[in-house]
Design a protein around this motif. Structure first.
Motif, PDB file in Angstrom:
ATOM      1  N   THR A  95      -8.956 -70.246  -9.351  1.00 13.34           N
ATOM      2  CA  THR A  95      -8.636 -69.511  -8.839  1.00 13.34           C
ATOM      3  C   THR A  95      -7.818 -70.385  -8.622  1.00 13.34           C
ATOM      4  OG1 THR A  95      -9.220 -68.083  -7.507  1.00 13.34           O
ATOM      5  CG2 THR A  95      -7.533 -67.565  -7.286  1.00 13.34           C
ATOM      6  N   GLY A  96      -6.163 -70.261  -9.589  1.00 17.21           N
ATOM      7  CA  GLY A  96      -5.246 -70.965  -9.364  1.00 17.21           C
ATOM      8  C   GLY A  96      -4.003 -70.556  -9.243  1.00 17.21           C
ATOM      9  N   THR A  97      -2.851 -70.900  -8.390  1.00 15.29           N
ATOM     10  CA  THR A  97      -1.777 -70.114  -8.095  1.00 15.29           C
ATOM     11  C   THR A  97      -0.583 -71.514  -9.172  1.00 15.29           C
ATOM     12  OG1 THR A  97      -0.860 -71.146  -6.340  1.00 15.29           O
ATOM     13  CG2 THR A  97      -2.641 -69.795  -6.577  1.00 15.29           C
ATOM     14  N   SER A  98       0.666 -70.985  -9.247  1.00 14.43           N
ATOM     15  CA  SER A  98       1.905 -70.760  -9.887  1.00 14.43           C
ATOM     16  C   SER A  98       2.821 -72.755  -9.096  1.00 14.43           C
ATOM     17  CB  SER A  98       3.480 -69.954 -10.280  1.00 14.43           C
ATOM     18  OG  SER A  98       3.393 -69.804  -9.003  1.00 14.43           O
ATOM     19  N   SER A  99       2.191 -72.286  -8.282  1.00 17.73           N
ATOM     20  CA  SER A  99       2.787 -72.617  -6.533  1.00 17.73           C
ATOM     21  C   SER A  99       1.863 -74.825  -6.584  1.00 17.73           C
ATOM     22  CB  SER A  99       2.436 -72.415  -5.556  1.00 17.73           C
ATOM     23  OG  SER A  99       1.321 -71.971  -4.616  1.00 17.73           O
ATOM     24  N   ASN A 100       0.945 -74.397  -7.940  1.00 17.77           N
ATOM     25  CA  ASN A 100      -0.103 -75.238  -7.460  1.00 17.77           C
ATOM     26  C   ASN A 100      -1.058 -75.889  -6.825  1.00 17.77           C
ATOM     27  OD1 ASN A 100       1.073 -76.494 -10.339  1.00 17.77           O
ATOM     28  ND2 ASN A 100       2.579 -78.137  -9.452  1.00 17.77           N
ATOM     29  N   THR A 101      -1.861 -74.621  -6.265  1.00 14.24           N
ATOM     30  CA  THR A 101      -2.474 -74.439  -5.689  1.00 14.24           C
ATOM     31  C   THR A 101      -3.947 -73.522  -6.300  1.00 14.24           C
ATOM     32  OG1 THR A 101      -2.682 -72.297  -4.337  1.00 14.24           O
ATOM     33  CG2 THR A 101      -1.069 -74.605  -2.781  1.00 14.24           C
ATOM     34  N   TYR A 102      -5.309 -74.399  -5.948  1.00 14.63           N
ATOM     35  CA  TYR A 102      -6.008 -74.255  -6.421  1.00 14.63           C
ATOM     36  C   TYR A 102      -7.968 -73.957  -5.548  1.00 14.63           C
ATOM     37  CZ  TYR A 102      -7.672 -78.637  -5.837  1.00 14.63           C
ATOM     38  OH  TYR A 102      -7.920 -79.800  -6.337  1.00 14.63           O
ATOM     39  N   THR A 103      -8.469 -72.689  -5.921  1.00 18.13           N
ATOM     40  CA  THR A 103      -9.787 -72.874  -5.265  1.00 18.13           C
ATOM     41  C   THR A 103     -10.587 -72.974  -6.080  1.00 18.13           C
ATOM     42  OG1 THR A 103      -8.367 -71.829  -3.432  1.00 18.13           O
ATOM     43  CG2 THR A 103     -11.059 -71.491  -3.569  1.00 18.13           C
ATOM     44  N   ILE A 104     -11.495 -73.931  -5.816  1.00 22.62           N
ATOM     45  CA  ILE A 104     -13.438 -74.204  -6.986  1.00 22.62           C
ATOM     46  C   ILE A 104     -14.004 -73.203  -6.141  1.00 22.62           C
ATOM     47  CG2 ILE A 104     -13.957 -75.144  -8.479  1.00 22.62           C
ATOM     48  CD1 ILE A 104     -11.851 -77.277  -8.891  1.00 22.62           C
ATOM     49  N   ALA A 105     -14.899 -72.369  -6.397  1.00 17.06           N
ATOM     50  CA  ALA A 105     -15.990 -71.755  -5.845  1.00 17.06           C
ATOM     51  C   ALA A 105     -16.800 -71.465  -7.091  1.00 17.06           C
ATOM     52  CB  ALA A 105     -15.623 -71.124  -4.758  1.00 17.06           C
ATOM     53  N   CYS A 106     -18.211 -71.907  -6.312  1.00 19.82           N
ATOM     54  CA  CYS A 106     -19.670 -72.009  -6.758  1.00 19.82           C
ATOM     55  C   CYS A 106     -20.960 -71.368  -5.769  1.00 19.82           C
ATOM     56  CB  CYS A 106     -20.180 -72.991  -7.344  1.00 19.82           C
ATOM     57  SG  CYS A 106     -21.977 -72.962  -7.926  1.00 19.82           S
ATOM     58  N   THR A 107     -20.528 -70.162  -6.465  1.00 21.70           N
ATOM     59  CA  THR A 107     -21.393 -68.735  -5.876  1.00 21.70           C
ATOM     60  C   THR A 107     -23.085 -68.941  -6.330  1.00 21.70           C
ATOM     61  OG1 THR A 107     -19.405 -68.135  -4.544  1.00 21.70           O
ATOM     62  CG2 THR A 107     -21.615 -67.296  -4.408  1.00 21.70           C
ATOM     63  N   GLY A 108     -24.288 -68.635  -5.425  1.00 17.35           N
ATOM     64  CA  GLY A 108     -25.157 -68.352  -5.927  1.00 17.35           C
ATOM     65  C   GLY A 108     -25.500 -66.780  -6.583  1.00 17.35           C
ATOM     66  N   THR A 109     -26.481 -66.257  -7.367  1.00 17.12           N
ATOM     67  CA  THR A 109     -26.702 -64.963  -7.410  1.00 17.12           C
ATOM     68  C   THR A 109     -28.350 -65.365  -7.954  1.00 17.12           C
ATOM     69  OG1 THR A 109     -25.758 -65.220  -9.341  1.00 17.12           O
ATOM     70  CG2 THR A 109     -24.748 -64.750  -8.371  1.00 17.12           C
ATOM     71  N   ALA A 110     -28.672 -63.886  -7.832  1.00 17.07           N
ATOM     72  CA  ALA A 110     -30.147 -63.483  -7.997  1.00 17.07           C
ATOM     73  C   ALA A 110     -30.679 -64.010  -9.655  1.00 17.07           C
ATOM     74  CB  ALA A 110     -30.468 -62.209  -7.883  1.00 17.07           C
ATOM     75  N   THR A 111     -29.359 -64.271 -10.615  1.00 17.96           N
ATOM     76  CA  THR A 111     -29.944 -64.476 -12.126  1.00 17.96           C
ATOM     77  C   THR A 111     -29.584 -65.731 -12.163  1.00 17.96           C
ATOM     78  OG1 THR A 111     -27.361 -63.680 -12.511  1.00 17.96           O
ATOM     79  CG2 THR A 111     -29.315 -61.922 -12.737  1.00 17.96           C
ATOM     80  N   SER A 112     -28.431 -66.919 -10.958  1.00 20.02           N
ATOM     81  CA  SER A 112     -28.293 -68.333 -11.698  1.00 20.02           C
ATOM     82  C   SER A 112     -29.234 -68.734 -11.761  1.00 20.02           C
ATOM     83  CB  SER A 112     -27.677 -68.449 -10.340  1.00 20.02           C
ATOM     84  OG  SER A 112     -26.666 -68.303  -9.785  1.00 20.02           O
ATOM     85  N   GLY A 113     -29.712 -69.939 -12.527  1.00 22.77           N
ATOM     86  CA  GLY A 113     -30.272 -70.755 -13.045  1.00 22.77           C
ATOM     87  C   GLY A 113     -31.061 -70.358 -13.989  1.00 22.77           C
ATOM     88  N   ARG A 114     -32.187 -71.276 -14.219  1.00 23.73           N
ATOM     89  CA  ARG A 114     -33.569 -70.781 -15.149  1.00 23.73           C
ATOM     90  C   ARG A 114     -34.707 -70.957 -14.669  1.00 23.73           C
ATOM     91  NH1 ARG A 114     -31.669 -75.757 -18.711  1.00 23.73           N
ATOM     92  NH2 ARG A 114     -31.714 -77.745 -17.428  1.00 23.73           N
ATOM     93  N   GLY A 115     -35.984 -70.896 -15.451  1.00 22.14           N
ATOM     94  CA  GLY A 115     -37.087 -71.114 -15.585  1.00 22.14           C
ATOM     95  C   GLY A 115     -37.569 -70.911 -13.654  1.00 22.14           C
ATOM     96  N   ASP A 116     -38.478 -71.650 -13.106  1.00 19.80           N
ATOM     97  CA  ASP A 116     -38.762 -71.268 -11.871  1.00 19.80           C
ATOM     98  C   ASP A 116     -37.369 -71.106 -10.672  1.00 19.80           C
ATOM     99  OD1 ASP A 116     -41.354 -70.742 -13.029  1.00 19.80           O
ATOM    100  OD2 ASP A 116     -41.857 -72.950 -12.217  1.00 19.80           O
ATOM    101  N   ASP A 117     -36.659 -71.972 -11.211  1.00 16.25           N
ATOM    102  CA  ASP A 117     -35.353 -72.438  -9.592  1.00 16.25           C
ATOM    103  C   ASP A 117     -34.725 -70.978  -9.952  1.00 16.25           C
ATOM    104  OD1 ASP A 117     -36.772 -74.487  -8.715  1.00 16.25           O
ATOM    105  OD2 ASP A 117     -35.746 -75.569 -10.727  1.00 16.25           O
ATOM    106  N   GLU A 118     -34.381 -69.611 -10.762  1.00 17.89           N
ATOM    107  CA  GLU A 118     -33.843 -68.586 -11.403  1.00 17.89           C
ATOM    108  C   GLU A 118     -33.451 -68.121  -9.855  1.00 17.89           C
ATOM    109  OE1 GLU A 118     -32.303 -64.974 -14.296  1.00 17.89           O
ATOM    110  OE2 GLU A 118     -34.187 -66.125 -14.434  1.00 17.89           O
TER     111      GLU A 118
END
Length: 138
Positions: A95-118
């Motif tokens: 999420t970026g703004t025109s005033s050059n600020t940002y937030t980067i996020a990573c959030t795990g969900t029930a469908t995140s990942g693959r194989g046994d780690d999903e």
């Protein structure tokens, strides 16, 4: 007449029980340590993905004099660049703004990942803002 002693090879029941108890104690100590390592691995993967996004965002900033509004605007990152063992491309947001600020996020969900780690990263969240402040929930 002399009698010979019989050589009996093998373990007694007491010796086998002692070995079984020692193995059980070692397993009880090792299993929680391993689950902690997996949580750290998830956090490290999320932070690495955020680092990839941050690098692309800085290139975008150099070219356009502002940060992009969303992750979709970072055309340098393909949908497979962020797919890992615990998180997928859709788990990341920018999420970026025109005033050059940002937030980067990573959030795990029930469908995140693959194989046994999903789905194992459900509830995990890692964020980074323009001040370099990390927020880790894992």
């Amino acid at each position: 007449m002399k009698t010979r002693k019989q050589n009996k090879a093998g373990f007694t029941l007491v010796e086998l029980m002692v070995v079984a108890i020692i193995v059980a104690i070692l397993a009880a100590v090792a299993i929680p340590m391993m689950s902690g390592n997996k949580k750290r691995a998830m956090g490290t993967e999320a932070e690495a993905g955020i680092g990839t996004i941050l690098s692309s965002a800085r290139v975008y900033l150099a070219e356009h004099d502002q940060y992009p509004a969303t992750l979709a605007n970072l055309n340098m990152i393909s949908s497979t660049d962020l797919d890992g063992q615990f998180f997928d491309y859709v788990d990341y947001s920018f999420t970026g703004t025109s005033s050059n600020t940002y937030t980067i996020a990573c959030t795990g969900t029930a469908t995140s990942g693959r194989g046994d780690d999903e789905g194992k990263s459900v509830g995990m969240a890692v964020t980074l803002d323009e001040d370099g402040i990390w927020t880790r929930n894992y």
